[in-house]
Motif scaffolding. Structure first.
Motif, PDB file in Angstrom:
ATOM      1  N   GLY A 107      -6.774  -5.812  -0.110  1.00 35.05           N
ATOM      2  CA  GLY A 107      -5.979  -4.664   0.284  1.00 35.05           C
ATOM      3  C   GLY A 107      -4.883  -5.030   1.258  1.00 35.05           C
ATOM      4  O   GLY A 107      -3.772  -4.505   1.196  1.00 35.05           O
ATOM      5  N   ALA A 108      -5.183  -5.964   2.177  1.00 36.05           N
ATOM      6  CA  ALA A 108      -4.235  -6.308   3.242  1.00 36.05           C
ATOM      7  C   ALA A 108      -3.053  -7.117   2.725  1.00 36.05           C
ATOM      8  O   ALA A 108      -1.904  -6.861   3.110  1.00 36.05           O
ATOM      9  CB  ALA A 108      -4.965  -7.070   4.352  1.00 36.05           C
ATOM     10  N   VAL A 109      -3.294  -8.108   1.875  1.00 33.31           N
ATOM     11  CA  VAL A 109      -2.216  -9.016   1.464  1.00 33.31           C
ATOM     12  C   VAL A 109      -1.129  -8.295   0.663  1.00 33.31           C
ATOM     13  O   VAL A 109       0.066  -8.480   0.946  1.00 33.31           O
ATOM     14  CB  VAL A 109      -2.794 -10.206   0.681  1.00 33.31           C
ATOM     15  N   PRO A 110      -1.430  -7.466  -0.351  1.00 31.46           N
ATOM     16  CA  PRO A 110      -0.340  -6.718  -1.003  1.00 31.46           C
ATOM     17  C   PRO A 110       0.430  -5.830  -0.033  1.00 31.46           C
ATOM     18  O   PRO A 110       1.650  -5.672  -0.169  1.00 31.46           O
ATOM     19  CB  PRO A 110      -1.068  -5.886  -2.065  1.00 31.46           C
ATOM     20  N   PHE A 111      -0.266  -5.252   0.948  1.00 37.04           N
ATOM     21  CA  PHE A 111       0.434  -4.445   1.957  1.00 37.04           C
ATOM     22  C   PHE A 111       1.399  -5.306   2.765  1.00 37.04           C
ATOM     23  O   PHE A 111       2.561  -4.946   2.974  1.00 37.04           O
ATOM     24  CB  PHE A 111      -0.582  -3.778   2.880  1.00 37.04           C
TER      25      PHE A 111
END
Length: 645
Positions: A107-111
């Motif tokens: 979830g964090a990396v695409p954000f």
């Protein structure tokens, strides 16, 4: 003085006047053309070997110098831009709203890759300083893919404009908008694997250089950090369901060191079985591997282990593989891969039977001991013991400690879902009134609004003629306009007339409030929580980045005024590797293109190519893509590395 090209043109014009060339004239033109092209190439028409070699070496030198210069210029420009962006980011501290995200997962990396770092000061806080390609962990655990292939440094992945701090968040204060990170003396900073043994004093003797030691390199003093927006993307942890012995004797498969420990344990089991003094019963126990969980992780690990035994280990341990090796998969439900199509489940079970993988369905694990697993079949009161050496626990997740801590701080009356932080359809945490706290991924659960709770408002909104009943066109308007807000209405979108007819039992051509309620209750029964998969987390991270980029001001509460739609998950299908160069692909529920073509589930070697293609494209960088391709080629050509390290 005329150039050779001019002379050629004059002579051709003179010859052209007659329109009839003699043989001698053709020979003259040919010689002129040869001389002209030789002049253009700056060398004579006939060259000896030394001249050709000299010319080609000169051209090679020119190309090499130009290429090296171009590469050096590119590297210099890239380094200059990197340090310039880093300097600009440092100078802008405190001048822009600060967005803090916890985690470096799906979830964090695409954000982080899509958030506008010129608009916000972005800070990532996580105890794990790399992104992990978790779907390939079963391949790592047997050596099909190496460990460095599935990880990528978070600093190189997100660039210089995003600040990364390796720390563990231990508390959140939503009112003051402060997070507290690290707490020396209580919780040791995790490396992303929670390996307890790494801090146990070494019992090795003889001064081995590989001993486990304690040094002072990992020092994490406690600090507080303010934020304007906090995004919780810390994932989940394995759920043991309070079954005795799972924590002590079972291997999880969630982090990179889990895969490394499993790989080492497999090697230990075979080397122990080769000891001359082992009894036949002990050899069978050592070479019995048990996998608990019939989901994608458990199925893929059992398949990868079967490939390792059949393709590589049988060369080095032929007698053990022929007589003693056994793989057992335990599933509590009546079939494996229960989230996929029944046809895929049947194919997998038959394929596992051909691969000599025993599948125990409708079977519960009651306890795990160091030398055995205690099971009980559904509907039976008798417990059985399965002697084994390695148990892989691949079933169930539960919230992390910080997730439960945030729920308690907000209030359990509002945060009533025990599986994660409850959010609205824009991923904002329920109970945080200023909308400054978001949650995505496995640690979050989206609250799905029910149609029957708002049936009165929906009815009055489409009943424009105020006659107390809805006709077919008004029912169609209700379904089409409210599908974005109530995704469960999608089941009506393709068959509106049929659903209207079924609800209109008295054939009056209208739906009253009572008959409409029965239809909407049917739609509400289709509500399901989103699965805890990488696909969901990735889409949530991308959506949240686009949402914050579109906001003119963080104080905005009504997103609909700015045409910001709620999050909608788009299922793109499910894949799983089942061994023997075979895979399964399920397109059920995928929208919109795949459902139009009504694609059926795929299985076999063709699906395996699709499985590899999908995960190859999902790798975030060119480095990991290259490593993955080389790992697959290396495995096919030279086999897997069976050494323990």
């Amino acid at each position: 003085m005329f150039s050779p090209s001019n002379l050629l043109c004059q002579k051709l014009l003179m010859r052209n006047s007659t329109r009839n060339f003699s043989f001698k004239q053709l020979k003259d033109v040919k010689s002129i053309i040869i001389r002209n092209f030789a002049w253009f190439n700056r060398h004579t028409a006939k060259e000896n070997f030394g001249t050709k070699l000299k010319r080609r070496l000169r051209n090679l030198l020119i190309v090499t110098i130009v290429g090296c210069g171009t590469y050096y210029g590119y590297r210099t420009h890239r380094d200059y831009k990197w340090f310039k962006d880093m300097t600009d980011s440092d100078n802008s501290i405190g001048t822009k709203p600060r967005v803090v995200i916890l985690g470096t997962g799906w979830g964090a990396v695409p954000f982080l890759k899509h958030i506008d770092s010129d608009k916000y000061e972005v800070v990532c806080v996580s105890p794990r300083n790399y992104f992990l390609m978790t779907p390939l962990l079963p391949s790592v655990s047997v050596g099909t893919v190496e460990t460095r292939t599935v990880i990528e440094s978070i600093r190189s992945l997100v660039g210089p404009k995003v600040k990364y701090v390796e720390a563990q968040c231990v508390n959140v204060n939503p009112k003051e908008k402060i997070i507290t990170c690290n707490s020396d003396g209580t919780d040791v900073v995790s490396r992303g694997d929670d390996v307890k043994a790494i801090y146990v004093p070494s019992k090795r003797e003889g001064g081995a250089s590989s001993r486990i030691i304690k040094d002072s390199a990992r020092t994490r003093p406690q600090f507080d950090m303010k934020y304007d927006v906090l995004i919780v993307a810390i994932g989940s942890e394995n759920n043991t369901f309070n079954i005795p012995g799972v924590e002590e004797h079972a291997h999880f498969l969630k982090e990179i060191l889990d895969a490394r420990r499993i790989r080492s344990a497999i090697s230990d089991a075979f080397e122990s079985a080769m000891t001359p003094s082992q009894t036949p019963e002990e050899r069978k126990r050592l070479l019995h591997f048990v996998v608990v969980g019939g989901g994608p992780t458990g199925v893929e690990f059992a398949a990868e282990l079967s490939d390792l035994v059949r393709e590589d280990l049988h060369h080095f341990y032929p007698r053990l593989v022929a007589n003693d090796v056994k793989i057992t998969l335990i599933e509590a439900l009546d079939h494996v891969l229960s989230m996929m199509d029944k046809e895929i489940s049947d194919f997998t079970e038959k394929h596992f039977h051909r691969e000599n993988i025993e599948v125990l369905m409708n079977t519960f694990v009651k306890a795990i001991k160091q030398h055995e697993v205690v099971i009980q079949a559904k509907g039976s009161n008798e417990q059985q013991s399965i002697p084994c050496s390695v148990v892989v626990w691949a079933t169930g997740i539960k919230p992390r400690r910080l997730t439960n801590r945030i729920r308690e701080i907000i209030g359990l009356n509002t945060q009533s879902n025990r599986m994660g932080i409850l959010t609205d359809q824009h991923l904002r945490a329920k109970g945080v009134h200023d909308g400054s706290l978001f949650a995505i991924g496995d640690c979050a659960t989206i609250e799905q609004p029910k149609l029957v709770d708002r049936i009165q408002l929906l009815f009055e909104e489409v009943d424009t003629q105020h006659r107390g009943a809805l006709d077919l066109q008004q029912f169609r308007t209700l379904v089409e306009k409210k599908t974005h807000e109530f995704p469960q209405l999608e089941i009506f979108s393709a068959r509106i007339e049929k659903e209207f007819t079924e609800a209109d039992k008295d054939n009056s051509g209208f739906l009253t409030l009572t008959t409409l309620r029965s239809a909407l209750e049917k739609a509400d029964t289709k509500l399901r929580a989103l699965p805890a998969t990488a696909q969901v987390a990735s889409q949530e991270g991308r959506y949240l980045a686009d949402l914050l980029n579109a906001l003119p001001d963080l104080n905005v509460e009504n997103y609909q005024k700015h045409d910001i739609k709620p999050f909608r998950y788009k299922h793109m299908g499910s894949l799983a590797y089942v061994g023997g160069d075979s895979a399964v692909v399920d397109f059920t529920g995928s929208r919109p293109i795949l459902d139009i073509f009504n694609l059926k589930p795929l299985s076999g070697r063709g699906a395996a190519y699709l499985w590899k293609s999908f995960y190859f494209t999902e790798m975030f960088t060119g480095r990991t893509k290259t490593l993955l391709a080389f790992d697959w080629v290396r495995t096919q050509l030279y086999g897997r590395d069976i050494s323990r390290y």
